[in-house]
Design an enzyme around this catalytic site. Structure first.
Site, PDB file in Angstrom:
ATOM      1  N   HIS A 156      -2.598   1.142   6.913  1.00 26.58           N
ATOM      2  CA  HIS A 156      -2.958   1.037   5.499  1.00 26.58           C
ATOM      3  C   HIS A 156      -3.160   2.432   4.926  1.00 26.58           C
ATOM      4  CE1 HIS A 156      -4.181  -1.216   1.999  1.00 26.58           C
ATOM      5  NE2 HIS A 156      -5.237  -0.427   1.860  1.00 26.58           N
TER       6      HIS A 156
ATOM      7  N   CYS B 221       0.815  -1.226   0.000  1.00 25.26           N
ATOM      8  CA  CYS B 221       0.000   0.000   0.000  1.00 25.26           C
ATOM      9  C   CYS B 221       0.844   1.270   0.000  1.00 25.26           C
ATOM     10  CB  CYS B 221      -1.003  -0.012   1.153  1.00 25.26           C
ATOM     11  SG  CYS B 221      -0.290   0.039   2.818  1.00 25.26           S
TER      12      CYS B 221
ATOM     13  N   HIS C 204      -5.839   1.242  -4.074  1.00 23.84           N
ATOM     14  CA  HIS C 204      -4.952   0.747  -3.019  1.00 23.84           C
ATOM     15  C   HIS C 204      -4.470  -0.656  -3.348  1.00 23.84           C
ATOM     16  CE1 HIS C 204      -7.660  -1.996  -0.495  1.00 23.84           C
ATOM     17  NE2 HIS C 204      -8.344  -1.706  -1.575  1.00 23.84           N
TER      18      HIS C 204
END
Length: 142
Positions: free
Chosen positions: A100, A52, A112
């Protein structure tokens, strides 16, 4: 229970007839969109594989903007914004630890790298999973 409540993911999309996005934001989004379908790879920040924060680092690097390498460092060090615009970063986690990050694409969508065994994708933000884990947004691009 208010201490457990998540923050709302506030967004602001540019009107179609406006001057549009900065060249940097356009480049960030173009590079993130090019990465769609790239396999997840822990620690990856190239077309061979991305995690990510590696997706963020790669897309921003292509636009000439340096960002920290990990989601948590990006969350701690980049300028926070109240409303995410296309090209801004959205952070997720628990407590005050970002685990994240994704790139806000516009129209309540985020690009993502979701995790092992998956590929870079675009997903809607208006699902409980993201709402419950949202920590904040950052806007390091002009």
């Amino acid at each position: 229970m208010s201490g457990c409540a998540s923050r709302d993911i506030a967004t602001r999309d540019a009107p179609i007839d406006a001057d549009g996005l900065s060249i940097e934001r356009a480049m960030i989004l173009a590079n993130a969109q090019q990465a769609l379908g790239t396999p997840y790879r822990f620690g990856g920040n190239s077309a061979d594989g991305l995690d990510c924060s590696g997706l963020v680092e790669m897309a921003y690097r292509a636009a000439g903007i340096r960002v920290p390498r990990t989601a948590h460092d990006q969350f701690r060090q980049l300028p926070q914004v109240d409303e995410a615009r296309p090209g801004d970063l959205l952070f997720f986690g628990s407590g005050r630890k970002a685990t994240h990050v994704g790139i806000y694409q516009g129209d309540r969508q985020m690009i993502h790298a979701p995790g092992r065994g998956r590929e870079v994708v675009s997903v809607p933000l208006d699902i409980d999973y993201w709402q419950n884990r949202f920590l904040g947004a950052a806007g390091p691009a002009p």
